[in-house]
Write an enzyme that holds these catalytic residues in place. Structure first.
Site, mmCIF file in Angstrom:
data_model
loop_
_atom_site.group_PDB
_atom_site.id
_atom_site.type_symbol
_atom_site.label_atom_id
_atom_site.label_comp_id
_atom_site.label_asym_id
_atom_site.label_seq_id
_atom_site.Cartn_x
_atom_site.Cartn_y
_atom_site.Cartn_z
ATOM 1 N N ILE A 110 0.828 -1.081 0.176
ATOM 2 C CA ILE A 110 0.094 -0.038 -0.032
ATOM 3 C C ILE A 110 0.684 1.337 0.143
ATOM 4 O O ILE A 110 0.556 2.223 -0.816
ATOM 5 C CB ILE A 110 -1.148 -0.076 1.318
ATOM 6 N N HIS A 131 -3.131 -13.547 0.905
ATOM 7 C CA HIS A 131 -4.450 -12.650 0.537
ATOM 8 C C HIS A 131 -4.858 -13.598 -0.522
ATOM 9 O O HIS A 131 -4.405 -14.312 -1.435
ATOM 10 C CB HIS A 131 -3.987 -11.414 0.058
ATOM 11 N N LEU A 132 -6.323 -13.580 -0.437
ATOM 12 C CA LEU A 132 -7.100 -14.376 -1.549
ATOM 13 C C LEU A 132 -6.642 -13.914 -2.765
ATOM 14 O O LEU A 132 -6.520 -14.996 -3.693
ATOM 15 C CB LEU A 132 -8.647 -14.176 -1.239
ATOM 16 N N PHE A 140 2.465 3.289 7.496
ATOM 17 C CA PHE A 140 2.070 2.192 6.868
ATOM 18 C C PHE A 140 3.014 1.092 7.536
ATOM 19 O O PHE A 140 2.701 -0.262 7.257
ATOM 20 C CB PHE A 140 2.282 1.918 5.453
ATOM 21 N N TYR A 180 -2.597 -9.113 16.187
ATOM 22 C CA TYR A 180 -2.383 -7.915 15.391
ATOM 23 C C TYR A 180 -3.501 -6.817 15.516
ATOM 24 O O TYR A 180 -2.928 -5.831 15.428
ATOM 25 C CB TYR A 180 -2.569 -8.647 13.649
ATOM 26 N N ASP A 205 11.932 2.806 4.810
ATOM 27 C CA ASP A 205 11.318 1.386 4.988
ATOM 28 C C ASP A 205 12.519 0.440 5.422
ATOM 29 O O ASP A 205 13.844 0.861 4.766
ATOM 30 C CB ASP A 205 10.726 1.073 3.668
ATOM 31 N N ARG A 244 -11.705 -22.120 8.518
ATOM 32 C CA ARG A 244 -10.668 -21.780 9.463
ATOM 33 C C ARG A 244 -11.290 -21.354 10.615
ATOM 34 O O ARG A 244 -12.414 -20.420 10.637
ATOM 35 C CB ARG A 244 -9.711 -20.969 8.682
ATOM 36 N N VAL A 258 12.233 -5.209 5.339
ATOM 37 C CA VAL A 258 12.075 -6.609 5.848
ATOM 38 C C VAL A 258 11.194 -7.209 5.021
ATOM 39 O O VAL A 258 11.234 -8.415 4.789
ATOM 40 C CB VAL A 258 11.797 -6.554 7.301
#
Length: 333
Positions: free
Chosen positions: A12, A191-192, A75, A143, A32, A284, A35
């Protein structure tokens, strides 16, 4: 003035930087750790620093070298729910403690505005759909808890130091820059949509659909999706809102329209022209039936108008990225 983008080499964040450079109104500084981010994702016109936002000496140097920075867009955080369940201290250390270090340095250098990429995971399993900003926040994983704690820390920093903040809460981000030059590249990928597109590419054999007995029209999970450029626009609108002297507040971001896992799969088959084999699997644990965020407040207060409001358009942009870079940025050993 100048804007500091933390995590600007991430999925993002790189779209945020691209949007800011495209506008060309102020200097863009990026920090950034790389990582999880990718140096190649950062627009070459941005001023880049590699380092950890929790490193106070490093961050002081960044602010000292860039005295025009008056705002931070944040972010930089770990964001894997499953990993957070196994390694909660990693998340509280990087996400929550990192925010404390950042705010200390911002206060020292008189930087008074921060727009923070939070998450709708702070709501846990919500009492209402669509989810509003007033919906109780009861995270069900470390999270989400770490992000909620970050919001709380900012609230008290506003009162004590006058640092104005906007947390933006959202669920599923999907899509890429339409020209295919930057996009989503996570390792591991959870992610899907990118997993579905990896099946379309032949990188994966099939997509697993977890659960077909949810209380939804086709029995699979329903989620809302938002494009990273629409998120970037919301972050910039939120920053302008703060710069105009408005009070700190939170906004939910989302399409306000939910799509089931099967609907996403069918749309991806249509966009890619590939069969994309799928197999049903057991649920799940902890997956709610439906998660849709109401973005009514953001639309009314900020004037946010998502440009990517068609799911096939979002998928097509992601497919352009996957087609251009089948191995992603290919910068990992």
């Amino acid at each position: 003035m100048a804007i500091l983008v933390l995590g600007g080499a991430g999925y993002i964040g790189s779209h945020m930087v691209d949007r800011l450079i495209e506008k060309g109104e102020e200097e863009v500084v990026v920090v950034d750790s790389l990582v999880t981010g990718h140096r190649a994702a950062v627009h070459p016109a941005a001023k880049f620093y590699q380092g950890d936002l929790a490193d106070r000496e490093f961050m002081s140097m960044v602010f000292r070298e860039n005295p025009d920075v008056d705002a931070v867009i944040h972010f930089a955080a770990y964001s894997l729910v499953a990993e957070s369940m196994k390694k909660p201290l990693k998340y509280f250390d990087n996400n929550t403690a990192g925010m404390i270090k950042l705010l200390e340095v911002m206060s020292e250098f008189g930087v008074k505005y921060i727009v923070f990429s939070s998450t709708a995971a702070t709501y846990g399993i919500p009492d209402e759909i669509p989810i509003k900003e007033t919906t109780p926040q009861r995270p069900i994983n470390p999270y989400g808890e770490s992000k909620l704690m970050m919001e709380t820390i900012m609230k008290w920093s506003d009162r004590a130091y006058g640092i104005k903040f906007v947390p933006l809460r959202y669920f599923n981000v999907a899509g890429a820059k339409p020209d295919g030059s930057i996009g989503e590249d996570h390792s591991p990928e959870t992610h899907l949509l990118p997993i579905i597109l990896q099946v379309a590419q032949g990188v994966r054999e099939k997509i697993m659909i977890f659960g077909d007995d949810y209380n939804t029209p086709d029995g699979t999970n329903v989620r809302d999706y938002v494009h990273p450029f629409d998120l970037a626009d919301a972050h910039l609108l939120a920053l302008n809102y703060l710069r105009q002297g408005n009070p700190s507040t939170a906004f939910n971001l989302g399409s306000s329209t939910g799509f089931s896992n099967l609907q996403i799969l069918e749309a991806a088959r249509k966009v890619t022209g590939q069969k994309i084999p799928a197999e049903k699997a057991a649920r799940r644990s902890g997956d709610p039936d439906t998660l849709i965020a109401s973005s009514e407040k953001a639309r009314e207060v900020l004037g946010w108008k998502p440009q990517f409001d068609d799911i096939e358009k979002i998928i097509a942009s992601a497919w352009a990225w996957h087609s251009s870079y089948p191995k992603g940025y290919d910068d990992r050993d």
